[in-house]
Design an enzyme around this catalytic site. Structure first.
Site, PDB file in Angstrom:
ATOM      1  N   CYS A 235      -5.051  12.904  12.360  1.00  0.00           N
ATOM      2  CA  CYS A 235      -5.907  11.720  12.293  1.00  0.00           C
ATOM      3  C   CYS A 235      -5.752  10.963  13.606  1.00  0.00           C
ATOM      4  O   CYS A 235      -5.124  11.460  14.541  1.00  0.00           O
ATOM      5  CB  CYS A 235      -5.568  10.859  11.077  1.00  0.00           C
TER       6      CYS A 235
ATOM      7  N   ARG B 277      -8.627  -0.246   4.135  1.00  0.00           N
ATOM      8  CA  ARG B 277      -7.647   0.683   3.554  1.00  0.00           C
ATOM      9  C   ARG B 277      -6.345  -0.047   3.232  1.00  0.00           C
ATOM     10  O   ARG B 277      -5.628   0.357   2.317  1.00  0.00           O
ATOM     11  CB  ARG B 277      -7.307   1.807   4.554  1.00  0.00           C
TER      12      ARG B 277
ATOM     13  N   LYS C 218       0.833  -1.219   0.000  1.00  0.00           N
ATOM     14  CA  LYS C 218       0.000   0.000   0.000  1.00  0.00           C
ATOM     15  C   LYS C 218       0.865   1.266   0.000  1.00  0.00           C
ATOM     16  O   LYS C 218       0.631   2.189  -0.756  1.00  0.00           O
ATOM     17  CB  LYS C 218      -0.927  -0.010   1.220  1.00  0.00           C
ATOM     18  N   ASN C 219       1.878   1.279   0.883  1.00  0.00           N
ATOM     19  CA  ASN C 219       2.643   2.514   1.041  1.00  0.00           C
ATOM     20  C   ASN C 219       3.641   2.756  -0.088  1.00  0.00           C
ATOM     21  O   ASN C 219       4.287   3.798  -0.131  1.00  0.00           O
ATOM     22  CB  ASN C 219       3.347   2.537   2.402  1.00  0.00           C
TER      23      ASN C 219
ATOM     24  N   ASP D  82       4.836  20.421   7.380  1.00  0.00           N
ATOM     25  CA  ASP D  82       5.817  21.509   7.277  1.00  0.00           C
ATOM     26  C   ASP D  82       7.093  21.105   6.518  1.00  0.00           C
ATOM     27  O   ASP D  82       7.671  21.924   5.795  1.00  0.00           O
ATOM     28  CB  ASP D  82       6.172  22.023   8.682  1.00  0.00           C
ATOM     29  N   GLN D  83       7.534  19.849   6.654  1.00  0.00           N
ATOM     30  CA  GLN D  83       8.774  19.434   5.981  1.00  0.00           C
ATOM     31  C   GLN D  83       8.579  19.310   4.467  1.00  0.00           C
ATOM     32  O   GLN D  83       9.504  19.585   3.701  1.00  0.00           O
ATOM     33  CB  GLN D  83       9.298  18.119   6.568  1.00  0.00           C
TER      34      GLN D  83
ATOM     35  N   ASP E  83       4.158   1.097  11.969  1.00  0.00           N
ATOM     36  CA  ASP E  83       2.977   0.423  11.412  1.00  0.00           C
ATOM     37  C   ASP E  83       2.834  -1.021  11.895  1.00  0.00           C
ATOM     38  O   ASP E  83       1.843  -1.687  11.589  1.00  0.00           O
ATOM     39  CB  ASP E  83       3.005   0.468   9.873  1.00  0.00           C
TER      40      ASP E  83
ATOM     41  N   ARG F 182       0.192  15.052  12.619  1.00  0.00           N
ATOM     42  CA  ARG F 182       0.704  14.860  11.267  1.00  0.00           C
ATOM     43  C   ARG F 182       0.805  16.127  10.409  1.00  0.00           C
ATOM     44  O   ARG F 182       0.149  16.250   9.369  1.00  0.00           O
ATOM     45  CB  ARG F 182      -0.114  13.765  10.557  1.00  0.00           C
ATOM     46  N   PRO F 183       1.652  17.090  10.822  1.00  0.00           N
ATOM     47  CA  PRO F 183       1.838  18.297  10.002  1.00  0.00           C
ATOM     48  C   PRO F 183       2.572  17.994   8.687  1.00  0.00           C
ATOM     49  O   PRO F 183       3.147  16.910   8.531  1.00  0.00           O
ATOM     50  CB  PRO F 183       2.697  19.193  10.908  1.00  0.00           C
TER      51      PRO F 183
ATOM     52  N   VAL G  15       7.494   7.631  16.742  1.00  0.00           N
ATOM     53  CA  VAL G  15       7.218   8.249  15.432  1.00  0.00           C
ATOM     54  C   VAL G  15       5.948   9.107  15.476  1.00  0.00           C
ATOM     55  O   VAL G  15       5.945  10.247  15.004  1.00  0.00           O
ATOM     56  CB  VAL G  15       7.134   7.171  14.330  1.00  0.00           C
TER      57      VAL G  15
ATOM     58  N   ARG H  70      -5.052  10.717   3.772  1.00  0.00           N
ATOM     59  CA  ARG H  70      -4.001  11.729   3.882  1.00  0.00           C
ATOM     60  C   ARG H  70      -3.009  11.660   2.730  1.00  0.00           C
ATOM     61  O   ARG H  70      -2.461  12.670   2.300  1.00  0.00           O
ATOM     62  CB  ARG H  70      -3.200  11.534   5.170  1.00  0.00           C
TER      63      ARG H  70
HETATM   64  C1  UD1 Z   1       1.041   6.365   2.918  1.00  0.00           C
HETATM   65  C2  UD1 Z   1       2.237   6.119   3.746  1.00  0.00           C
HETATM   66  O1  UD1 Z   1       3.304   5.817   3.236  1.00  0.00           O
HETATM   67  N1  UD1 Z   1       2.088   6.207   5.062  1.00  0.00           N
HETATM   68  C3  UD1 Z   1       3.205   5.922   5.938  1.00  0.00           C
HETATM   69  C4  UD1 Z   1       4.067   7.165   6.069  1.00  0.00           C
HETATM   70  O2  UD1 Z   1       3.230   8.212   6.566  1.00  0.00           O
HETATM   71  P1  UD1 Z   1       3.757   9.710   6.521  1.00  0.00           P
HETATM   72  O3  UD1 Z   1       4.493   9.938   5.264  1.00  0.00           O
HETATM   73  O4  UD1 Z   1       2.611  10.602   6.837  1.00  0.00           O
HETATM   74  O5  UD1 Z   1       4.751   9.690   7.747  1.00  0.00           O
HETATM   75  P2  UD1 Z   1       5.995  10.639   8.038  1.00  0.00           P
HETATM   76  O6  UD1 Z   1       7.235   9.831   7.964  1.00  0.00           O
HETATM   77  O7  UD1 Z   1       5.896  11.841   7.182  1.00  0.00           O
HETATM   78  O8  UD1 Z   1       5.706  11.068   9.533  1.00  0.00           O
HETATM   79  C5  UD1 Z   1       6.511  10.677  10.606  1.00  0.00           C
HETATM   80  C6  UD1 Z   1       6.490  11.718  11.690  1.00  0.00           C
HETATM   81  O9  UD1 Z   1       6.968  12.956  11.183  1.00  0.00           O
HETATM   82  C7  UD1 Z   1       6.057  13.990  11.451  1.00  0.00           C
HETATM   83  N2  UD1 Z   1       6.105  14.963  10.323  1.00  0.00           N
HETATM   84  C8  UD1 Z   1       5.989  14.508   9.053  1.00  0.00           C
HETATM   85  C9  UD1 Z   1       6.012  15.394   7.998  1.00  0.00           C
HETATM   86  C10 UD1 Z   1       6.171  16.771   8.262  1.00  0.00           C
HETATM   87  O10 UD1 Z   1       6.199  17.614   7.357  1.00  0.00           O
HETATM   88  N3  UD1 Z   1       6.282  17.168   9.552  1.00  0.00           N
HETATM   89  C11 UD1 Z   1       6.254  16.306  10.607  1.00  0.00           C
HETATM   90  O11 UD1 Z   1       6.357  16.711  11.761  1.00  0.00           O
HETATM   91  C12 UD1 Z   1       4.704  13.285  11.552  1.00  0.00           C
HETATM   92  O12 UD1 Z   1       3.759  14.041  12.257  1.00  0.00           O
HETATM   93  C13 UD1 Z   1       5.094  12.000  12.254  1.00  0.00           C
HETATM   94  O13 UD1 Z   1       5.167  12.221  13.627  1.00  0.00           O
HETATM   95  O14 UD1 Z   1       5.137   6.880   6.966  1.00  0.00           O
HETATM   96  C14 UD1 Z   1       4.724   6.569   8.310  1.00  0.00           C
HETATM   97  C15 UD1 Z   1       5.967   6.419   9.155  1.00  0.00           C
HETATM   98  O15 UD1 Z   1       6.659   5.302   8.788  1.00  0.00           O
HETATM   99  C16 UD1 Z   1       3.838   5.325   8.294  1.00  0.00           C
HETATM  100  O16 UD1 Z   1       3.324   5.134   9.579  1.00  0.00           O
HETATM  101  C17 UD1 Z   1       2.690   5.487   7.311  1.00  0.00           C
HETATM  102  O17 UD1 Z   1       2.039   4.242   7.140  1.00  0.00           O
HETATM  103  C1  PEP Z   2      -0.602   4.982   9.097  1.00  0.00           C
HETATM  104  C2  PEP Z   2      -0.741   4.292   7.970  1.00  0.00           C
HETATM  105  O1  PEP Z   2      -1.112   4.797   6.781  1.00  0.00           O
HETATM  106  P1  PEP Z   2      -1.469   6.321   6.388  1.00  0.00           P
HETATM  107  O2  PEP Z   2      -0.196   7.098   6.412  1.00  0.00           O
HETATM  108  O3  PEP Z   2      -1.978   6.189   4.992  1.00  0.00           O
HETATM  109  O4  PEP Z   2      -2.478   6.810   7.382  1.00  0.00           O
HETATM  110  C3  PEP Z   2      -0.461   2.830   7.912  1.00  0.00           C
HETATM  111  O5  PEP Z   2      -0.335   2.289   6.791  1.00  0.00           O
HETATM  112  O6  PEP Z   2      -0.380   2.190   8.978  1.00  0.00           O
END
Ligand code: UD1
Ligand code: PEP
Length: 432
Positions: free
Chosen positions: A119, A400, A22-23, A127-128, A308, A124-125, A330, A95
């Site tokens: 969520c 999902r 999925k990811n 900003d990066q 995950d 889950r901001p 995380v 998302r």
């Molecule tokens: C669709 C998908 O691939 N989803 C995965 C992706 O989510 P996703 O890409 O959303 O996860 P991120 O690695 O970006 O987030 C990790 C952490 O960084 C923080 N953060 C992230 C971006 C940002 O701009 N600022 C910030 O503060 C988030 O709030 C969180 O605490 O990676 C996560 C971490 O392995 C997995 O749990 C999700 O299943």
């Molecule tokens: C958190 C997950 O996915 P998503 O980032 O799509 O919410 C997940 O696959 O466990």
């Protein structure tokens, strides 16, 4: 409303095959928008509701999408001019819709995307992601629940250091940089296998991405990308979930299509608990005998222990002997399933970002509700060993990310079924 009903106590045996990840498929279907010449053919696509959602998003942006769930194939033709806005109806549902922002900015020099918000697992901001676009010359503005990125003169390569190795930010910056002028370097980049799959896909389209899988990724922008044929990597989280299913029931299960290197942290932790894991040519064999030993674990970005898999491991640790501490680093709020486990008589204590588990708990079947995707899987896993009947609701979360989860468990010997309210109503009508 569907329910999964499990009668606990069966030991799992046999083979199970995992689907495409999925990811990996979500960012890749979004990145397909980068191709302005020829269609992309994506194979090993899992039949998930998230895949249908990303297909809808891509369609709404003016690409042609042909999806064949039976074949596991999506064909995307994005050669026409693309629209620039991803609406809230999609982002609210999923998302990962935010991942169209990089490709749209690269193709159109402009993208408008509804803000995803938080969520059930955290705030889950993004900003990066935005910091990366800004470094490449985009102007970022917010208004009416949306974020807009505008690069009037196109994007330029830049050096970007991520404060945290965010998966989504790394992906969005990689796709934006693929068509930018010059070279982009992402430092402290995410190293997940799904990042490598996306980089391979961009390169197959004619791009130049070097170093994916390490913490410095170099993207040399090219003028144009073309369609290609790409196979999605196997799902390491689905693999991990079946590894835990085998371990929690004290079973003997072979997982076909698994990539052991993608699950190194989990393999090591299960080994510490006493589970025997054998790496096969194209898969993994999991053999477990109870009692398993309690362990401590901490979720981390890859190659650390994946967040995950945290809730599924919590289910397993409930059945192990001794005290274990599970720490989530995380996401700040990924413990919503703890209350549901308590309904099943679990002995769990939350202390800040850690959960202390004193096992083994005498798990009892109960009516529980999935709070997110992985919590859904974890509650079903706990139901496999709980005494009596467990009923799990809110299965939209499960759909999902897992294809035919209950059917695969049933084929391994679980006493499990999925019923829908409509079916139940039909049955009660017949009874009357
Ligand atoms: C669709 C998908 O691939 N989803 C995965 C992706 O989510 P996703 O890409 O959303 O996860 P991120 O690695 O970006 O987030 C990790 C952490 O960084 C923080 N953060 C992230 C971006 C940002 O701009 N600022 C910030 O503060 C988030 O709030 C969180 O605490 O990676 C996560 C971490 O392995 C997995 O749990 C999700 O299943
Ligand atoms: C958190 C997950 O996915 P998503 O980032 O799509 O919410 C997940 O696959 O466990």
């Amino acid at each position: 409303m569907d329910k999964i009903i499990i009668n606990g106590g069966r030991v799992l045996h046999g083979n199970v095959r995992v689907e495409g990840a999925k990811n990996a498929v979500l960012p890749i279907l979004a990145a397909a928008l980068l191709a302005s010449e020829g269609p992309n053919i994506i194979r090993d696509v899992p039949n998930l509701s998230d895949v249908s959602t990303i297909n809808e998003v891509v369609k709404s942006l003016n690409a042609k999408v042909e999806y064949d769930p039976e074949q596991g194939q999506v064909i995307i033709d994005s050669t026409e001019e693309l629209a620039s806005e991803a609406h809230f109806e999609y982002v609210r549902k999923m998302r990962a819709s935010i991942l169209v922002m990089g490709p749209l900015l690269a193709r159109n020099g402009f993208a408008r995307v509804a803000l995803p918000g938080g969520c059930a697992i955290g705030s889950r901001p993004i900003d990066q992601h935005l910091k990366g676009f800004e470094a490449m010359g985009a102007e970022i503005t917010f208004g009416h629940g949306h974020v807009e990125a505008t690069a009037v003169n196109g994007l330029k390569g830049a050096k970007i250091y991520l404060d945290f190795p965010s998966v989504g930010a790394t992906e969005n910056i990689m796709t934006a940089a693929a068509l930018a002028k010059g070279t982009t370097i992402i430092e402290n980049a995410a190293k997940e296998p799904e990042i490598v799959d996306l980089a391979n896909f961009i390169n197959e389209m004619g791009g130049r991405v070097i170093g994916a899988g390490t913490d410095a990724i170099r993207i040399e922008g090219v003028r144009q990308l073309h369609g290609t044929v790409h196979h999605i990597i196997p799902d390491r989280i689905e693999t991990g979930t079946f590894m835990v299913a085998a371990a929690i029931t004290g079973g003997d299960v072979t997982i076909d299509n698994a990539v052991p290197e993608h699950n190194a942290a989990l393999i090591s932790k299960l080994g510490e608990m006493g589970v025997v894991i054998t790496e096969l040519d194209e898969g993994l064999r999991i053999q477990a005998k109870h009692p398993l030993k309690a362990v401590d674990l901490k979720t981390m970005p890859h190659p650390g222990f994946p967040t995950d898999m945290q809730s599924q491991m919590m289910a397993l640790m409930l059945t192990a002997s001794g005290t274990g501490v599970l720490t989530e680093t995380v996401f700040e709020n990924r413990f919503m399933h703890v209350e549901e486990f308590r309904r099943m008589n679990a002995s769990v204590k939350i202390e800040g970002r850690s959960v202390i588990i004193s096992g083994p708990s005498d798990l009892q079947g109960a009516e529980v509700s999935a709070t997110d995707l992985r919590a859904a899987a974890a509650l079903i896993l706990a139901g496999l060993v709980a005494e009596g009947v467990t009923r799990v609701t809110e299965l939209a979360h499960l759909d999902r990310g897992y294809v035919d989860f209950h059917k695969k468990l049933k084929a391994l010997g679980a006493d499990i079924e999925r019923v829908s309210e409509e079916k139940k109503t039909e049955k009660s009508k017949q009874l009357v």
